[in-house]
Design an enzyme around this catalytic site. Sequence first.
Site, PDB file in Angstrom:
ATOM      1  N   TYR A  15     -48.583  22.943  45.114  1.00 42.86           N
ATOM      2  CA  TYR A  15     -48.061  22.069  43.954  1.00 42.86           C
ATOM      3  C   TYR A  15     -46.341  22.228  44.038  1.00 42.86           C
ATOM      4  O   TYR A  15     -45.485  21.269  44.390  1.00 42.86           O
ATOM      5  CB  TYR A  15     -48.728  22.360  42.718  1.00 42.86           C
ATOM      6  CG  TYR A  15     -48.058  21.821  41.688  1.00 42.86           C
ATOM      7  CD1 TYR A  15     -47.592  20.535  41.599  1.00 42.86           C
ATOM      8  CD2 TYR A  15     -47.893  22.378  40.249  1.00 42.86           C
ATOM      9  CE1 TYR A  15     -46.856  19.953  40.272  1.00 42.86           C
ATOM     10  CE2 TYR A  15     -47.339  22.034  39.181  1.00 42.86           C
ATOM     11  CZ  TYR A  15     -46.706  20.599  39.406  1.00 42.86           C
ATOM     12  OH  TYR A  15     -46.175  19.963  37.975  1.00 42.86           O
ATOM     13  N   ALA A  77     -46.822  31.226  48.477  1.00 45.84           N
ATOM     14  CA  ALA A  77     -48.489  31.483  48.671  1.00 45.84           C
ATOM     15  C   ALA A  77     -48.816  32.725  47.717  1.00 45.84           C
ATOM     16  O   ALA A  77     -48.386  33.653  47.902  1.00 45.84           O
ATOM     17  CB  ALA A  77     -48.663  31.815  50.055  1.00 45.84           C
ATOM     18  N   TYR A 144     -52.771  38.954  38.111  1.00 50.34           N
ATOM     19  CA  TYR A 144     -51.842  38.027  38.470  1.00 50.34           C
ATOM     20  C   TYR A 144     -50.150  38.630  38.265  1.00 50.34           C
ATOM     21  O   TYR A 144     -49.531  38.600  39.095  1.00 50.34           O
ATOM     22  CB  TYR A 144     -52.073  36.763  37.854  1.00 50.34           C
ATOM     23  CG  TYR A 144     -51.141  35.963  37.905  1.00 50.34           C
ATOM     24  CD1 TYR A 144     -50.597  35.305  39.422  1.00 50.34           C
ATOM     25  CD2 TYR A 144     -50.473  35.014  37.237  1.00 50.34           C
ATOM     26  CE1 TYR A 144     -49.811  34.409  39.667  1.00 50.34           C
ATOM     27  CE2 TYR A 144     -49.291  34.245  37.434  1.00 50.34           C
ATOM     28  CZ  TYR A 144     -48.986  33.699  38.535  1.00 50.34           C
ATOM     29  OH  TYR A 144     -48.023  33.001  38.887  1.00 50.34           O
ATOM     30  N   LEU A 193     -52.533  22.380  31.238  1.00 41.99           N
ATOM     31  CA  LEU A 193     -52.843  21.457  30.040  1.00 41.99           C
ATOM     32  C   LEU A 193     -52.314  20.065  30.211  1.00 41.99           C
ATOM     33  O   LEU A 193     -53.145  19.338  29.993  1.00 41.99           O
ATOM     34  CB  LEU A 193     -51.908  21.911  28.929  1.00 41.99           C
ATOM     35  CG  LEU A 193     -52.022  21.205  27.593  1.00 41.99           C
ATOM     36  CD1 LEU A 193     -53.564  21.375  27.153  1.00 41.99           C
ATOM     37  CD2 LEU A 193     -51.049  21.598  26.770  1.00 41.99           C
ATOM     38  N   ARG A 224     -45.342  26.262  24.565  1.00 44.67           N
ATOM     39  CA  ARG A 224     -45.180  26.655  26.147  1.00 44.67           C
ATOM     40  C   ARG A 224     -43.704  25.979  26.361  1.00 44.67           C
ATOM     41  O   ARG A 224     -43.470  24.983  26.131  1.00 44.67           O
ATOM     42  CB  ARG A 224     -46.255  26.346  27.111  1.00 44.67           C
ATOM     43  CG  ARG A 224     -47.408  27.177  27.024  1.00 44.67           C
ATOM     44  CD  ARG A 224     -47.304  28.614  27.526  1.00 44.67           C
ATOM     45  NE  ARG A 224     -48.300  29.542  27.249  1.00 44.67           N
ATOM     46  CZ  ARG A 224     -48.596  30.140  26.121  1.00 44.67           C
ATOM     47  NH1 ARG A 224     -48.028  29.871  25.032  1.00 44.67           N
ATOM     48  NH2 ARG A 224     -49.770  30.894  26.150  1.00 44.67           N
TER      49      ARG A 224
HETATM   50  N1  UDP Z   1     -54.623  25.084  26.866  1.00 44.21           N
HETATM   51  C1  UDP Z   1     -55.383  24.243  26.249  1.00 44.21           C
HETATM   52  N2  UDP Z   1     -56.516  23.565  26.640  1.00 44.21           N
HETATM   53  C2  UDP Z   1     -56.540  23.649  27.954  1.00 44.21           C
HETATM   54  C3  UDP Z   1     -55.578  24.021  28.961  1.00 44.21           C
HETATM   55  C4  UDP Z   1     -54.634  24.729  28.212  1.00 44.21           C
HETATM   56  O1  UDP Z   1     -55.341  24.436  24.941  1.00 44.21           O
HETATM   57  O2  UDP Z   1     -57.551  22.887  28.427  1.00 44.21           O
HETATM   58  C5  UDP Z   1     -53.493  25.602  26.430  1.00 44.21           C
HETATM   59  C6  UDP Z   1     -53.250  27.046  26.791  1.00 44.21           C
HETATM   60  O3  UDP Z   1     -54.154  27.777  25.731  1.00 44.21           O
HETATM   61  C7  UDP Z   1     -51.873  27.390  26.674  1.00 44.21           C
HETATM   62  C8  UDP Z   1     -51.120  26.152  27.077  1.00 44.21           C
HETATM   63  O4  UDP Z   1     -52.001  25.067  26.700  1.00 44.21           O
HETATM   64  O5  UDP Z   1     -51.273  27.767  25.286  1.00 44.21           O
HETATM   65  C9  UDP Z   1     -50.759  25.895  28.523  1.00 44.21           C
HETATM   66  O6  UDP Z   1     -51.868  26.304  29.303  1.00 44.21           O
HETATM   67  P1  UDP Z   1     -51.992  26.250  30.907  1.00 44.21           P
HETATM   68  O7  UDP Z   1     -53.166  26.783  31.449  1.00 44.21           O
HETATM   69  O8  UDP Z   1     -51.320  24.775  31.390  1.00 44.21           O
HETATM   70  O9  UDP Z   1     -50.552  27.346  31.405  1.00 44.21           O
HETATM   71  P2  UDP Z   1     -50.415  28.716  30.897  1.00 44.21           P
HETATM   72  O10 UDP Z   1     -49.590  28.845  29.730  1.00 44.21           O
HETATM   73  O11 UDP Z   1     -51.647  29.285  30.602  1.00 44.21           O
HETATM   74  O12 UDP Z   1     -49.854  29.321  32.234  1.00 44.21           O
END
Ligand code: UDP
Length: 328
Positions: A15, A77, A144, A193, A224
Site C-alpha cells: 500500500y 517490507a 509488531y 477503519l 487517530r
Molecule cells: N476501528 C473500529 N472498527 C474497525 C476497525 C477499526 O472501530 O472495524 C477503530 C480502532 O479501534 C482504532 C481506529 O478505528 O481506534 C483505527 O483502527 P485501524 O485498525 O484503522 O488502525 P490502528 O489505529 O489500529 O493502527
Amino acid sequence: MATQPHVLVTGGAGYIGSHACKALAGAGFIPVTIDNLDRGHRWAVKYGPLVEADLADGDRLSGVFSDYPIEAVIHFAAYTYVRESIENPRKYFQNNVTNSLSLFEAMVDANVRNFVYSSTCAVYGDPETIPLAEDHPQNPVNPYGESKRFVEHAARWFGEAYGIRWAALRFFNASGADPEGEIGESHDPETHLIPVVIEAALETRPHVKIFGTDYSTRDGTAVRDYVHVADLATAHLLALKHLMDDGAPGAFNLGTGRGHSVREVIASVERISGLKVAVREEGRRPGDPPELIADPSRAAAILGWRPQFQDLDKIVQTAWKWHSGKEK
Ligand code: UDP
C-alpha cells in the site's frame, strides 16, 4: 551508465510502498521494487522494475544490488497486523527483524549507505502525552511495535559502525489512495477503519463494528491521526533527499497533528458517499489506546514536510474513489 538514480524499495508492491514508488518516479528516480508478493500486489508495481523475491533469500537480495546501480534503500517490507504479531511473534521477528538485518548486511556489502525506514507510531506504546513527539518514551506493547523499534535501533548502530545514513519515519494512520486513482489500499483481510467503513457503505460487508464507545474522548470512540498515503510518499522522498544531502540521521513523526474519532470517520464516509453506514457497537479492541496524535513539527522543520491532505473529508474522498470504483 544509468542517468537516473536507482532506489531499492522493499515492499514496493504494498500500500504505502507503491505510492512511494510513484512519488520516486515522479521525482526522476527509478524505484526498483523487491517484494515476495505475499501481501503486495503485482498490479501495484507500475513505476519501475519488480524483483519478485523474499528478503530472506540472500542470493537474490545481493543479486539486486549487483544488477542495478542502487544508491539508496527505502524499506517497507514488513508484516503489520498488531493482533497477528501477538499471536505469532516468531513470524514477525523473522520477517521484520531478521530480514531487515539481512538487508543491512547486503547494503554494507554493496556499499549503499542511504536508508529510509518505514517505522510506526507503535514504537511508542501507550501514549503518556498527546501529541506524541519523537522523544516520547518508547515502550511498544506488541511484537509488531517491538520489531520496528529494534530495526530503528539497529539502523543507528549500523550507522555508527558502517556509515549508514538513516531516517526512521514513524507513521500514524496511513489512509486514502492515490489522488489520480492509479493505486490504492487493498488488504486481505481488510482491518483498517476507513476501507472497512467504505465497505459497509457499499454493503460489501454488513456493518462496521465500532471497537469501544466508552473512551474518555469527545464522543467515546477512539481518536487517530489519519495521514494521507500520498503525503507519506512525499515524506519518503524528502527524507531520501535529506540523507543524500548529508542530512543528520534521525526519526520523524508523520501525522497531521489532528485527531478524528471513529464516529467522525463514519460521518465523513456518509457525507462523501451519500450512503448510510450500518454500525454495531462492540467492546474495546485489546491494545488500542484511546488517542494517538502526532506532533509532526520535526518533519516540518528538518525535512520541510507539510501534509497536503489536512482535511478528513479530502482523505476519505480519495479512498472512496478508489474503493467504490473497484467494487461497483
Ligand atoms: N476501528 C473500529 N472498527 C474497525 C476497525 C477499526 O472501530 O472495524 C477503530 C480502532 O479501534 C482504532 C481506529 O478505528 O481506534 C483505527 O483502527 P485501524 O485498525 O484503522 O488502525 P490502528 O489505529 O489500529 O493502527
